[in-house]
Motif scaffolding. Structure first.
Motif, PDB file in Angstrom:
ATOM      1  N   HIS A   1       0.861  -1.184   0.000  1.00 31.40           N
ATOM      2  CA  HIS A   1       0.000   0.000   0.000  1.00 31.40           C
ATOM      3  C   HIS A   1       0.897   1.234   0.000  1.00 31.40           C
ATOM      4  O   HIS A   1       1.766   1.379   0.864  1.00 31.40           O
ATOM      5  CB  HIS A   1      -0.893   0.038   1.239  1.00 31.40           C
TER       6      HIS A   1
ATOM      7  N   HIS B   1      -3.610   9.061   6.455  1.00 30.51           N
ATOM      8  CA  HIS B   1      -3.481   7.607   6.397  1.00 30.51           C
ATOM      9  C   HIS B   1      -4.318   7.043   7.547  1.00 30.51           C
ATOM     10  O   HIS B   1      -3.920   7.092   8.718  1.00 30.51           O
ATOM     11  CB  HIS B   1      -1.994   7.234   6.547  1.00 30.51           C
TER      12      HIS B   1
ATOM     13  N   SER C   1      -9.964   2.916  -0.101  1.00 25.07           N
ATOM     14  CA  SER C   1      -9.495   1.861   0.798  1.00 25.07           C
ATOM     15  C   SER C   1      -9.462   0.525   0.076  1.00 25.07           C
ATOM     16  O   SER C   1     -10.286   0.250  -0.805  1.00 25.07           O
ATOM     17  CB  SER C   1     -10.392   1.762   2.034  1.00 25.07           C
ATOM     18  N   GLU C   2      -8.504  -0.295   0.433  1.00 23.39           N
ATOM     19  CA  GLU C   2      -8.381  -1.633  -0.140  1.00 23.39           C
ATOM     20  C   GLU C   2      -9.498  -2.522   0.407  1.00 23.39           C
ATOM     21  O   GLU C   2      -9.824  -2.485   1.594  1.00 23.39           O
ATOM     22  CB  GLU C   2      -7.006  -2.205   0.218  1.00 23.39           C
TER      23      GLU C   2
ATOM     24  N   ALA D   1      -5.913   2.341   3.643  1.00 21.39           N
ATOM     25  CA  ALA D   1      -7.060   3.255   3.635  1.00 21.39           C
ATOM     26  C   ALA D   1      -6.571   4.690   3.799  1.00 21.39           C
ATOM     27  O   ALA D   1      -5.780   4.983   4.704  1.00 21.39           O
ATOM     28  CB  ALA D   1      -8.047   2.899   4.745  1.00 21.39           C
TER      29      ALA D   1
ATOM     30  N   LEU E   1     -15.257   3.249   8.657  1.00 23.86           N
ATOM     31  CA  LEU E   1     -14.702   2.280   7.720  1.00 23.86           C
ATOM     32  C   LEU E   1     -14.428   1.000   8.501  1.00 23.86           C
ATOM     33  O   LEU E   1     -13.491   0.943   9.299  1.00 23.86           O
ATOM     34  CB  LEU E   1     -13.410   2.815   7.093  1.00 23.86           C
TER      35      LEU E   1
ATOM     36  N   VAL F   1     -12.729   8.738   0.643  1.00 23.87           N
ATOM     37  CA  VAL F   1     -11.872   7.699   1.204  1.00 23.87           C
ATOM     38  C   VAL F   1     -11.647   6.644   0.134  1.00 23.87           C
ATOM     39  O   VAL F   1     -12.596   6.174  -0.502  1.00 23.87           O
ATOM     40  CB  VAL F   1     -12.506   7.048   2.450  1.00 23.87           C
TER      41      VAL F   1
END
Length: 584
Positions: free
Chosen positions: A342, A459, A554-555, A464, A574, A552
């Motif tokens: 990431h 971060h 995010s993975e 995310a 989240l 946002v």
């Protein structure tokens, strides 16, 4: 007025050098190139540097390239030289940069490494024994510098009459370069001039060669001192040019050391810092980030190049910094979890050096994003240098993942290499909480319409990231915050708003707040010269005197994620993380 806004950044000495050099080139175009010296200078015996340093690529690539050139195919920048046309002088109608690449003659080393000295012999004689050229690519000191260095590198591979001819060509070029140094441009151009002089000064004997060596060493030493920023980045802020400058400084420094010339004690530590910087900016796939005028090529594999540099410079360790941080000088912001692939890399640095706008883009606060080692958000990159629609597009604000106001660019990019009004970043602040970074900055690139843009990036957790943009003006403005997706991305509507982004086996969730609507535009991703791929661009629209948009990325799949903008705070959820962040 934009010409004045561009020229006012230059110093009088630059303008004087430009007038002098242009006048000399006009005269030289009438006269053609000077004739070669009648006898070759005395040549030193110098061992070549490892092939992996000059050609950090798959050896098969060199073999294939040499085979194509042996068959008369010369390919640069996604274009090919016209079949049946003489290479020198370059054919009319060829783009100037393509003609430059023909005149560099860097490819002679590829042919020599592949054992095709017969083709080397033919090309050298074709170039040096033909009628003196009047083509601007043959006369300009930048391609002349590249060609001079190419000839010197070729000397260990050739012998007899060909060696004498190559030596004569290199020596004559060094004399021309010394009289036409590019103080008007500076930057990497002046360093290429310096490298050519150093290599010629190291390869030949005699008083004139010593003068080449001294002048070249002065140029390389001042370049290492003045052009490299505190964090090790080159001040033109293009990773591709950074790599080239590092190659120039390493090769030049080693050539001087081999003939006993002592450089300043700070020279080699600067190169160590440049090596570490280049290592740090590579994306999880090992590729260069496409900030500014930057490109990727099969001929240059960054990690192979870095390994070759470390072999030549013992004591330079691989970059091991993994924490969230800001680069002092370059303004690059590193957020992410490298071990998991990431990485968000944000450009919060200067648009360009004050006196060298050529390779800057209107990209303040743009970023690239990788999740689980795969590219999700990309930069437009570089398609060509010739003035035109694609050059304008790749330099524009709309081609980057940042905020555009009223259809204006955040910096006034124009022509191929000019920038008038420039965005100035201020208030760059970084805060780390439990090892997770938050960066905030403001730029004034829209000051001509009395608008200020602030961006905050946080971060949130592994994979995310929260991005908040506030745009404030004196009247109502049209604001678009764009997210440029990788060309292989597939979009899927997310329940409750936003999107799922599927790209090369990775899924990312996008949640948006503050935008009046989200549209999908078409854009370009240009990873290399002459190569462009269609891509989708998510555009977050807002209208008003003061607007706030947030999102946002995010993975993973997060169908229940939420995000909203309150009066002064952005709040969201989240997974099991509840978060809030003040609006900048």
């Amino acid at each position: 007025m934009r010409l004045w806004r561009t020229v006012r950044h230059l110093c009088p000495a630059q303008l004087a050098h430009r007038v002098r050099l242009r006048a000399r080139l006009v005269v030289r175009r009438r006269l053609g190139e000077p004739v070669l010296p009648g006898c070759p200078p005395a040549v030193r015996t110098l061992a070549p540097l490892p092939a992996a340093f000059h050609r950090p690529c798959d050896p098969q690539f060199i073999e294939d390239l040499a085979a194509r050139m042996a068959d008369g195919h010369f390919d640069f920048l996604g274009l090919s030289a016209p079949a049946g046309e003489p290479l020198f002088p370059p054919a009319n109608g060829l783009p100037l940069l393509f003609a430059y690449h023909l005149e560099y003659m860097d490819y002679l080393l590829d042919l020599a490494l592949a054992g095709r000295l017969d083709v080397v012999d033919r090309l050298v004689r074709l170039r040096l024994l033909a009628k003196p050229s009047r083509h601007p690519a043959a006369l300009h000191p930048y391609p002349a510098s590249r060609r001079c260095a190419a000839f010197v590198r070729l000397l260990p591979f050739v012998e007899g009459g060909l060696r004498d001819l190559v030596a004569r060509g290199a020596f004559a070029l060094a004399g021309r370069i010394r009289r036409n140094l590019e103080f008007d441009v500076g930057g990497n151009h002046l360093l290429e001039n310096g490298l050519a002089l150093v290599l010629a000064g190291a390869a030949f004997r005699g008083r004139e060669a010593a003068e080449f060596r001294t002048m070249g060493a002065r140029l390389l030493g001042s370049g290492a001192r003045d052009q490299v920023l505190a964090d090790g980045g080159h001040y033109e802020l293009s990773p591709a040019y950074h790599a080239r400058v590092l190659e120039v400084l390493v090769e030049g420094g080693l050539a001087l050391r081999r003939v006993g010339y002592r450089l300043d004690s700070g020279y080699w530590p600067v190169l160590a810092g440049m090596t570490e910087w280049l290592e740090s900016v590579l994306d999880p796939e090992g590729a260069l980030p496409l900030f500014g005028d930057c490109w990727r090529s099969d001929a240059f594999r960054p990690r192979r190049f870095l390994a070759a540099v470390r072999d030549l410079l013992p004591g330079v360790a691989p970059e091991s910094e993994t924490r969230d941080r800001v680069g002092a000088g370059s303004g690059l912001v590193f957020l992410g979890d490298p071990e998991q692939g990431h990485r968000l890399l944000l450009d919060a640095g200067p648009t360009c050096p004050p006196r060298l706008p050529a390779h800057g883009h209107a990209d303040t606060f743009s970023y690239e994003l990788h999740l689980s080692g795969r590219p999700v958000v990309v930069d437009a990159g570089l398609f060509e240098y010739a003035a035109g629609d694609m050059r304008d597009y790749c330099r524009s604000t709309r081609s980057h993942s940042t905020v555009e106001v009223d259809g204006e660019d955040s910096s006034e990019v124009w022509s191929s290499f000019r920038i008038g009004r420039r965005a100035r970043v201020r208030g760059l602040a970084f805060l780390a909480r439990r090892g997770l970074g938050t960066v905030t900055a403001v730029h004034d690139g829209y000051r001509h319409i009395h608008v200020e843009h602030a961006r905050r990036v946080r971060h949130l957790k592994n994979g995310a990231f929260l991005l908040i943009d506030r745009v404030r003006g004196r009247r109502s403005h049209t604001v678009i915050s764009r997210i440029h997706l990788h060309p292989e991305s597939v979009l899927e509507r997310r329940p409750g708003g936003g999107h799922f982004i599927h790209c090369r086996g990775v899924t990312a969730s996008l949640v948006v707040a503050g935008a009046t609507r989200v549209s999908i535009e078409s854009g370009w991703h240009c990873p290399d010269f002459g190569r462009r791929l269609r891509t989708r661009v998510l555009a977050l629209h807002a209208q008003g005197r003061e607007t706030v948009t947030a999102y946002v990325l995010s993975e993973g799949i997060h169908p229940d994620a939420t995000l909203r903008c309150d009066d002064a705070v952005v709040r969201g959820r989240l997974g099991d993380l509840d978060f809030s962040e003040p609006i900048p």
